[in-house]
Design an enzyme around this catalytic site. Structure first.
Site, PDB file in Angstrom:
ATOM      1  N   ASP A 257       3.453  -2.142  -4.746  1.00 15.71           N
ATOM      2  CA  ASP A 257       2.006  -2.356  -4.810  1.00 15.71           C
ATOM      3  C   ASP A 257       1.391  -1.563  -3.661  1.00 15.71           C
ATOM      4  O   ASP A 257       1.531  -1.928  -2.498  1.00 15.71           O
ATOM      5  CB  ASP A 257       1.685  -3.849  -4.688  1.00 15.71           C
ATOM      6  CG  ASP A 257       0.215  -4.130  -4.914  1.00 15.71           C
ATOM      7  OD1 ASP A 257      -0.625  -3.235  -4.594  1.00 15.71           O
ATOM      8  OD2 ASP A 257      -0.130  -5.217  -5.394  1.00 15.71           O
TER       9      ASP A 257
ATOM     10  N   TYR B 181       0.286 -10.813  -2.466  1.00 10.10           N
ATOM     11  CA  TYR B 181      -0.992 -11.394  -2.854  1.00 10.10           C
ATOM     12  C   TYR B 181      -0.750 -12.717  -3.577  1.00 10.10           C
ATOM     13  O   TYR B 181       0.181 -12.832  -4.381  1.00 10.10           O
ATOM     14  CB  TYR B 181      -1.731 -10.381  -3.749  1.00 10.10           C
ATOM     15  CG  TYR B 181      -2.906 -10.957  -4.484  1.00 10.10           C
ATOM     16  CD1 TYR B 181      -3.906 -11.624  -3.780  1.00 10.10           C
ATOM     17  CD2 TYR B 181      -3.011 -10.848  -5.858  1.00 10.10           C
ATOM     18  CE1 TYR B 181      -4.981 -12.168  -4.462  1.00 10.10           C
ATOM     19  CE2 TYR B 181      -4.074 -11.387  -6.535  1.00 10.10           C
ATOM     20  CZ  TYR B 181      -5.061 -12.049  -5.839  1.00 10.10           C
ATOM     21  OH  TYR B 181      -6.109 -12.592  -6.512  1.00 10.10           O
TER      22      TYR B 181
END
Lengths: 268, 383, 444
Positions: free
Chosen positions: B173, B101
């Site tokens: 994640d 991200y």
């Protein structure tokens, strides 16, 4: 329910069920200046568990015709008449505050039909401050304020209580305010009563004592005097409550009453 | 107990005072102590250090991920930052999967670098490349899989082994697949982190993050950093997220089924250059994606023939899909990473990791699949 | 039972907590599990029972407790008990809005064939409920001039079951003569209900004067921040429902609860219990826990806010009374107001923060004033922390002609002001902009 006692009209609530004198009975006796609504969180519970419930207004209080009775002994005699009139057998007596003095005298003198007695927040005697009696006679709202102020513990004073939306202390004020005349004569009867110790010794049926942790009307020492004078009391102390146990800590109180009465005076 | 039962009941006990079936929202700063000697006897002192509503969510998430404990954060970024600060000191080194991200990339390169922490961005799809990046001072591996937005997958078990050998912790994640589809801790990772904003909440209602640890020691280290830096989740957010979690499995099943339908539809569309979804046979790492997860999620990307201009035209004209950041909600969202979520990643780095200019990222929601196909077809017609 | 009116004064040898302390603490039991200092938001529909006996005893009203959030909720209960404490009532029931409070209070005791006597000076929603809606269910209303006590007595019919008014009337701001009306309601055994929204218990505790029921739109001053809609009915606990057979919903057995006689078993909270047992259960105008939590935050600062509302109002009354663009100012605290004496008697701290005044130049000047103020918000609410303003002739009452306006006590130049908590210097400066614009219109 209205009925006649000694030719005068008397009232008792029966907990929302018709009074059936064939069932074991629970008779509730409230304290000075109060009336049948004091026991609302207990009477209905027992009535719906197969007991004949009776919460009389004492003479001169709320719905019962006056004049008010002026001694504990006279109230005990009156209760005996009520029991006789309604032909009740197998009685559990539940008493609070002054009601406990009435109960001591009634149960020790008329033990025949009593199966158990529960004393809540009381000693053997209730000496009353002369200032309070004077206020009750001349300025009842001031006497009521004093009794509410002392009668309720911390939670009550912050308008807490077990019924959502209801202020227990405000409700107590309204009930007590309903009987300004009865209050004065009740307080005088309490103050004059001296026979507690002898009466307690005469109680032979199973008995329990429920005291409150922060009771300022019947302090611990007084409560323990009652415990000491009784033959074989089952003692419970509800810590988080002031004097007005049946409305300040009704859930704890109801559970203790239920276990005791179910065991000693079982209903079918 | 099964996942669906646990997503509803884990962490929640009826309120002892009232029986309230849901954990109350303890919107309070402080807690009244019974006495000086009994300080903290009920577990709470101040809501930065702990709050009963937030705690209920933490226990639920720990249970779902198969961890021993969980710490919730104000945002997903706060969760990543909390982990970094808990386990990295000045002079330490961390290896981050090279597609992650954009906010993670920014945190590492622009913020933590100022505190003397070094980062290497390594290709997580190639365990050898990850192993080659290990240095003496490597203390942490962070793997995002599937990666945002390229959907590149990394082998969690393989990288966990490399991390263990290096004496470092491995953080995954798990936002895209959630514990319903993928359990990093059972694959060998030490911590699993989430932006709870996404599928955990699922309703576009809150912003939040979570860190689930396999050991109490690691969780305590994260909790200590959180209490020191203050990046907590609010009771209201925790409560709403707890409600969202109860339908996690239903939503993941439904949304990923719709994603599969849309991906297959687009794959055959004449105006589409390529579609990238781990559930497609054509996906380069389809075998890995099938091996380490029980589902493929509801994120994919595609490239419209005609590059950036065509992609922009599609996004500006599409109905039903909202042009918005965020992902994982019930509303289908469409995003242009190059100008939106990954704008902070330098162009060269973007090109290197495969974030091409024409990439259109889709977060599949829960609308009727016919409406979504219709919307895509109509928008493609105008390209 | 005897009336216990005016027994609430604190007496020597007794101690009760005072207003501000109750506004912060009343009704809240600090939660035993964690000790949370703030009231938890019980955002839940239902409650897990420890056993079937507890469940059945709660459903049968043998004991207190929570079963389903349409009927009771722990967060809402804190708000209810806090308002009961501040009002000196025996119980309170919160509702989804102030109108719902009025509706459930009326329908708890009135049915087909019953009659209400109500003040003409009331919020339009109240008037409409009684004039248009309740007649559809056979409940009729006679409206009387609130300043004419004899008119209340004269309107009594055999079937009258309720007397209802707003202590501070709307829009004329006339004050009800509580003592005079209580004498009538006592004599005829009719409960007297007051909408106390404009005064709040901080300015007047209506039960001290023998009023039997109060209702509030908590949306207004009680909540104070204009952020949530809510209402409350407070049971004064001082009405003898059993003295006549006129109130069978309270005194006759209630079938849904095994023939419960509410009056016998709940005494001073019988009225509130009837609302809880019937209206909340069957009509379901329930306040949400989140709304209750928000309104509780506002209630904590009620006295602080009211004092500031009043001091700002006093300054603005001086300012407006001396302004050459103002043709008249109306507020009960002004000696010129017809209710000035009653205001001093029942509202000694001040008669609220609603002011009406006339802008010289009539309808268009009034309109120009409103359009050229910017700090004051132009909207139809009252009791917000922010100053609100409206021109009834062009908004709320724009569809009625000049003659009907006069009958409603509204003039074309009238501006109604709900004084907020801003720095009063800024309110005055803002008004100067409005008056300058109005002056231009007046001259043109």
């Amino acid at each position: 329910m209205y009925f006649d006692v000694n030719g005068k009209q008397a009232f008792a609530t029966t907990g929302g069920k018709p009074f059936d004198n064939k069932k074991p009975a629970v008779i509730f006796l409230q304290g000075s200046g109060l009336d049948h609504t004091f026991w609302g969180l207990h009477s209905r519970f027992f009535a719906f568990r197969n007991y004949a419930v009776l919460v009389p207004d004492f003479p001169g209080h709320s719905n019962s015709e006056g004049p008010a009775l002026t001694s504990i002994e006279a109230i005990a005699d009156w209760l005996a008449k009520v029991v006789e009139t309604l032909a009740v057998d197998n009685i559990s007596v539940v008493a609070h505050s002054q009601g406990c003095l009435n109960a001591l005298e009634f149960v020790s003198r008329y033990p025949g039909k009593v199966r158990s007695v529960s004393f809540i927040a009381s000693g053997l005697a209730t000496p009353v401050n002369p200032g309070l009696i004077d206020a009750a006679e001349n300025k009842p709202e001031s006497a009521i304020a004093m009794m509410l102020s002392w009668g309720f513990g911390h939670a009550g004073h912050f308008h807490q209580g077990p019924i959502p939306g209801n202020s227990m202390i405000a409700g107590g004020r309204k009930i007590m305010g309903g009987n300004p005349d009865g209050l004065a004569s009740d307080l005088k009867a309490c103050d004059a009563y001296r026979n507690g110790k002898a009466a307690a010794a005469g109680i032979t049926v199973p008995h329990q004592v429920i005291l409150a942790g922060t009771d300022r009307m019947a302090p611990r020492k007084a409560g323990m005097a009652l415990v000491g004078a009784l033959a074989n009391p089952e003692l419970h102390i509800i810590q988080e409550s002031g004097h007005m146990v049946p409305i300040e800590a009704p859930n704890e109180c109801r559970l203790l009453l239920k276990n005791f009465i179910f065991a000693n005076n079982p209903a079918s | 107990m099964g996942f669906s039962t646990r997503q509803i009941h884990a962490g929640v006990t009826p309120d002892p005072l009232t029986g309230s079936i849901l954990t109350p929202i303890y919107q309070t700063t402080t807690y009244v102590q019974p006495s000086v000697d009994e300080y903290l006897s009920k577990g709470y002192s101040y809501s930065r250090s702990g709050n009963p509503t937030v705690r209920a969510l933490e226990l639920k998430l720990a249970d779902l991920e198969g961890g021993v404990d969980c710490i919730c954060f104000g945002t997903g970024m706060a969760a990543i930052q909390g982990v970094m600060l808990a386990f990295l000191n000045a002079g330490d080194h961390a290896i981050i999967s090279d597609v992650a991200y954009g906010g993670t990339y920014r945190l590492c390169t622009k913020v933590l670098s100022r505190f003397g922490i070094e980062f290497t961005f390594a290709d997580g799809s190639d365990p050898d490349a990850v192993a080659a990046a290990v240095r003496d001072n490597t203390k942490l591996f962070l793997t995002e899989t599937p990666a945002n937005p390229t959907m590149k997958c990394s082998d969690i078990a393989a990288i966990s082994k490399i991390a263990k050998k290096a004496g470092a912790i491995h953080v995954v994640d798990n936002t895209f697949l959630t514990p319903y589809f993928q359990l990093p801790l059972t694959l060998g990772a030490d911590l699993s982190i989430h932006s709870t904003t996404k599928y955990m909440d699922g309703h576009n209602a809150t912003v939040g993050g979570a860190v689930i640890s396999a050991t109490q020691e690691h969780s305590d280290a994260v909790a200590f950093i959180q209490n020191s830096t203050g990046s907590i989740m609010s009771p209201q957010v925790a409560w709403l997220t707890s409600q969202g979690c109860k339908t996690l499995s239903l939503r993941m099943d439904a949304q990923s089924a719709i994603a599969m339908t849309l991906a297959k539809h687009l794959e055959t569309h004449p105006k589409v250059e390529q579609v990238c979804y781990p559930g497609l046979e054509s996906f380069a790492q389809h075998e890995l994606a099938s091996r380490q997860a029980s589902g493929y999620g509801a994120m994919f990307w595609f490239e419209v023939k005609g590059g950036l201009a065509a992609g922009k035209k599609l996004m500006d004209n599409i109905d039903v899909f909202s042009l918005a950041e965020n992902l994982g909600s019930l509303e289908s969202l469409i995003t242009h990473p190059v100008t939106m979520t990954h704008a902070d990643v330098e162009e060269a780095e973007r090109k290197r990791v495969g974030i091409i200019d024409g990439l259109v990222r889709v977060s599949v929601g829960l609308e009727d699949v016919e409406d979504l196909i219709d919307a895509l077809d109509k928008a493609l017609e105008q390209v | 039972m005897h009336s216990t009116r005016r027994s609430n004064r604190s007496e020597a040898m007794s101690h009760f907590y005072h207003f501000d302390t109750l506004a912060l603490h009343a009704g809240q039991t600090v939660d035993g599990e964690f000790g949370a200092r703030a009231t938890p938001i019980y955002q839940t529909t239902s409650y897990v029972f420890p056993d079937t006996d507890t469940a059945s005893s709660i459903f049968n009203l043998e004991r207190g407790g929570h079963a389903y959030s349409r009927i009771t909720n722990p967060t809402v209960a804190v708000l209810e008990q806090r308002i009961a404490a501040l009002e000196g009532g025996s119980a309170a029931v919160c509702t989804a809005s102030g109108m719902a409070a009025t509706f459930v209070a009326i329908t708890a005791i009135l049915g087909q064939g019953d009659h209400i006597i109500a003040s003409t000076q009331m919020y339009g929603g109240n008037i409409s409920l009684m004039k248009n809606t309740l007649p559809r269910f056979g409940i009729t209303t006679t409206f009387v001039d609130p300043t004419d006590v004899d008119a209340f007595a004269g309107a009594i019919q055999d079937n009258t079951r309720l007397i209802y008014g707003e202590l501070i009337g709307n829009p004329g701001l006339d004050i009800l003569d509580l003592d005079g009306i209580v004498a009538i309601s006592d004599e005829h055994h009719i409960p007297f209900m007051v909408d106390a929204t404009f005064n709040t218990p901080y300015l007047c505790k209506c039960f001290d004067y023998g009023v039997n029921i109060t209702i509030h739109s908590i949306t207004k001053w009680m909540g104070g921040h204009g952020l949530a809609i809510g209402g409350v009915v407070v049971d004064g606990g001082n009405f003898d429902w059993g003295a006549t057979d006129k109130y069978p919903t309270i005194t006759e057995p209630y079938a849904p609860f095994s023939g419960l006689n509410i009056w016998e078993e709940f005494g001073p909270s019988a009225f509130a219990t009837r609302i809880r047992a019937e209206a909340m259960r069957d009509f379901g105008a329930t306040m949400s826990p989140m709304t209750a939590f928000l309104l509780l935050q506002g209630l904590e600062t009620l006295s602080l806010r009211m004092d500031k509302h009043l001091s700002n109002t006093k300054e603005l009354l001086d300012y407006l009374s001396n302004h050459d663009s103002v043709s008249w100012v109306s507020h009960p605290d002004l000696p010129s107001h017809s209710s000035h004496k009653l205001a001093k008697k029942y509202l000694p701290k001040g008669a609220g923060s609603i002011v009406s005044f006339g802008v010289k130049g009539g309808r268009d000047a009034g309109k120009a004033f409103i359009e050229n103020v910017s700090l004051a918000s132009h909207l139809a609410n009252v009791g917000d922390a922010k100053t609100l303003i409206i021109h009834p002739a062009t908004t709320t009452h724009s569809r009625i002609d000049a003659e009907a306006l006069v009958a409603a006590g509204i003039t074309e130049d009238m501006v109604r002001l709900s004084v907020g908590l801003e720095d009063v210097k800024d309110i005055k400066a803002d008004f100067e902009d409005g008056f300058r614009a109005a002056k231009k219109i007046a001259k043109a």
